[in-house]
Design an enzyme around this catalytic site. Sequence first.
Site, PDB file in Angstrom:
ATOM      1  N   ALA A  73      -8.415  -3.055   0.987  1.00 40.02           N
ATOM      2  CA  ALA A  73      -8.928  -4.140   1.821  1.00 40.02           C
ATOM      3  C   ALA A  73     -10.232  -4.720   1.287  1.00 40.02           C
ATOM      4  O   ALA A  73     -10.544  -5.884   1.541  1.00 40.02           O
ATOM      5  CB  ALA A  73      -9.107  -3.661   3.253  1.00 40.02           C
ATOM      6  N   GLN A 181      -8.463  -2.087  10.786  1.00 32.88           N
ATOM      7  CA  GLN A 181      -8.518  -1.066  11.831  1.00 32.88           C
ATOM      8  C   GLN A 181      -7.495  -1.310  12.934  1.00 32.88           C
ATOM      9  O   GLN A 181      -7.139  -0.388  13.662  1.00 32.88           O
ATOM     10  CB  GLN A 181      -9.928  -1.008  12.440  1.00 32.88           C
ATOM     11  N   SER A 201      -5.226  -2.448   4.659  1.00 31.87           N
ATOM     12  CA  SER A 201      -5.507  -1.307   3.784  1.00 31.87           C
ATOM     13  C   SER A 201      -4.529  -0.180   4.102  1.00 31.87           C
ATOM     14  O   SER A 201      -4.344   0.173   5.266  1.00 31.87           O
ATOM     15  CB  SER A 201      -6.940  -0.825   4.003  1.00 31.87           C
ATOM     16  N   HIS A 203      -4.708   3.097   3.379  1.00 28.04           N
ATOM     17  CA  HIS A 203      -5.187   4.440   3.756  1.00 28.04           C
ATOM     18  C   HIS A 203      -5.687   4.525   5.194  1.00 28.04           C
ATOM     19  O   HIS A 203      -6.014   5.616   5.666  1.00 28.04           O
ATOM     20  CB  HIS A 203      -6.247   4.949   2.766  1.00 28.04           C
ATOM     21  N   THR A 239      -0.746  -4.982 -13.655  1.00 27.99           N
ATOM     22  CA  THR A 239       0.521  -4.280 -13.419  1.00 27.99           C
ATOM     23  C   THR A 239       0.498  -3.660 -12.036  1.00 27.99           C
ATOM     24  O   THR A 239      -0.487  -3.042 -11.643  1.00 27.99           O
ATOM     25  CB  THR A 239       0.723  -3.194 -14.499  1.00 27.99           C
ATOM     26  N   CYS A 325     -30.224   9.589  10.108  1.00 23.32           N
ATOM     27  CA  CYS A 325     -30.337  10.910   9.487  1.00 23.32           C
ATOM     28  C   CYS A 325     -29.073  11.296   8.733  1.00 23.32           C
ATOM     29  O   CYS A 325     -29.081  12.232   7.945  1.00 23.32           O
ATOM     30  CB  CYS A 325     -30.633  11.967  10.540  1.00 23.32           C
TER      31      CYS A 325
HETATM   32  C1  LIG Z   1     -12.642  -3.063   8.703  1.00 22.26           C
HETATM   33  C2  LIG Z   1     -12.522  -2.593   7.286  1.00 22.26           C
HETATM   34  N1  LIG Z   1     -12.399  -3.489   6.294  1.00 22.26           N
HETATM   35  C3  LIG Z   1     -12.297  -3.113   5.007  1.00 22.26           C
HETATM   36  C4  LIG Z   1     -12.316  -1.790   4.629  1.00 22.26           C
HETATM   37  C5  LIG Z   1     -12.207  -1.426   3.191  1.00 22.26           C
HETATM   38  O1  LIG Z   1     -10.918  -0.972   2.902  1.00 22.26           O
HETATM   39  P1  LIG Z   1     -10.590  -0.251   1.531  1.00 22.26           P
HETATM   40  O2  LIG Z   1     -11.141   1.131   1.667  1.00 22.26           O
HETATM   41  O3  LIG Z   1      -9.087  -0.256   1.451  1.00 22.26           O
HETATM   42  O4  LIG Z   1     -11.216  -1.022   0.424  1.00 22.26           O
HETATM   43  C6  LIG Z   1     -12.439  -0.825   5.640  1.00 22.26           C
HETATM   44  C7  LIG Z   1     -12.501   0.609   5.288  1.00 22.26           C
HETATM   45  O5  LIG Z   1     -13.569   1.205   5.223  1.00 22.26           O
HETATM   46  C8  LIG Z   1     -12.562  -1.238   6.987  1.00 22.26           C
HETATM   47  O6  LIG Z   1     -12.707  -0.347   7.961  1.00 22.26           O
HETATM   48  S1  FES Z   2     -33.112  13.094   8.423  1.00 25.12           S
HETATM   49 FE1  FES Z   2     -33.799  12.288  10.295  1.00 25.12          FE
HETATM   50  S2  FES Z   2     -34.863  13.988  11.140  1.00 25.12           S
HETATM   51 FE2  FES Z   2     -34.113  14.798   9.295  1.00 25.12          FE
END
Ligand SMILES: Cc1ncc(COP(=O)(O)O)c(C=O)c1O
Ligand code: FES
Lengths: 406, 134
Positions: A73, A181, A201, A203, A239, A325
């Site tokens: 995607a 999604q 996509s 996957h 290809t 984090c």
């Molecule tokens: C909304 C959306 N668009 C595009 C992508 C990218 O897809 P791809 O991993 O097949 O390049 C993702 C995946 O992370 C996604 O969630």
């Molecule tokens: S990385 Fe945010 S508190 Fe440790």
Amino acid sequence: MKPIYMDHHATTPMDPEVLDAMMPFLTSDFGNPSSSTHIYGRQARVAVENAREQIAALIGAERSDEIILTSGATESDNLALKGLAFRQTAGKGHFITIATEHKAILDTAEFLKKQGFEVTYARIDSYGVVDLDDLRQQIRKDTLLITIQAANSEIGTLQPIADIARIAHENGIVFHSDAVQALGRMAVDVVKDGIDLLSISAHKIYGPKGVGALYVKKGIRLQPLLHGGGHEHGMRSGTLNVPGIVGLGKAAEIAGRDLATESQRQLQLRERLRHGIESRIELVRLNGHPQQRLVNNLNYSFSFVEGESLMLACRDVALSSGSACTSASLQSSYVLRAIGVAETLAHSSIRFGLGKSNTAAEVDHLLDLLQKQVKRLREMSPLYDMAQEGVDLENYAWSPHDHHNH
Amino acid sequence: MDAWDEYTEKVMEHYENPRNVGTADNANGVGVVGNPACGDVMKLTIRVEDDRIVDAKFKTFGCGAAIATSSMVTEMVIGKTVTEALHISNKAVAEALGGLPKIKMHCSVLAEDALKAAVDDYRKKTGKTDLATK
Ligand SMILES: Cc1ncc(COP(=O)(O)O)c(C=O)c1O
Ligand code: FES
């Protein structure tokens, strides 16, 4: 033991049926679909064309030659935006999108800006839903494309794509939607919804990684990103990734076949999780739209608890968080910030991405963990204490260097 | 990437069973550092008697590394004189935990800052003016 997987927005495990469909094309049936002089090539070509039809069927496309096969995607999004931009002779034209799009859209839009194109971000509300009045207002004479996703990968919010398509077409504008999604989780129909370009996509729908597609409505011309052997009507040379494409086709077929039952089942799990969280844990906030959201998505902020520490505490379950984090850049989720979630709450957010493998027992196990660990971490949180004492956390003098004068 | 895959056993142990959580009884030094907008806030309370830290307790909002370093710093300061405590650096706290992932080193700075802030507060309250931090 590996944790329970509940991060299906990031990727999904490949369905064994998909692998079975792919296997021959990795081994005995290895031909190049461009070879027309022997059985090897013809076999591969038949398999690719069959996959194209399976993909077309999932999205309601009338013709399988409207499906351009890509590497995923990210490429599909790039091809949609750049392909449309660069069919212009000069770097002229205007794009409209929203701030919560995937980076494959946002970074491409920013790249196009550097090439002289203009990009407007239409207003979104606090759930992340595009404001249709503002969208109408942003339309200009030179607007080439409106690109707005079907569903958001972090907060699950759905966009009114049929309404957006109508607005685009009333103004002679092409409409692209990243439906990565949404597919397999809700019905998407390019004809009924009025979508001109649509990214897919594999996957994310229990297919293999590194393969995807762009639906290109008959009559829309795009400038290719990849030049070479003229594959895919010259729109995408290279290809063909036959095993991957066969896998995408099979995954699309299964997604369509199981859509009604699986989306209903995941919706029930989602509601089980939602009610569990809201009834068992206080001071939580749902991010994204309460109703207009993906059947498999929840995103909650657990006030006064930092997301990484909560995921660490619940590491029996693989989840993700919008907390800074957890990111290498130490930036909190741009999606949460774009819908106006305060930094503190963004740091406290957890995304739940349900999928085919998840069960009610797993949801219940997660709920037990969450309830126990949120309590434990709140007992450890200075913010929780301060809030109990009535301190206004938003306006507290937080500067780390002001401890000389308090 | 799970940052915690890189956490040492010692970090995990302190994260799971943090020492000295809470507020020190009759605390005479308090340090609140960090900013929730940056993802981390630590509150350290100490009780100093005859220039020696006899109790230290913490509350921390932050990642696993922030919680573990908070716990470790309380263990390290209890029993030390105020001057000795001020020599504890964030690196020393991280080392005591068997090291931290590189991207988590900044979390240990919080512990050092909280310690300095608590000592500053104690010195101000007791009339000493030589502030610990610049
Ligand atoms: C909304 C959306 N668009 C595009 C992508 C990218 O897809 P791809 O991993 O097949 O390049 C993702 C995946 O992370 C996604 O969630
Ligand atoms: S990385 Fe945010 S508190 Fe440790």
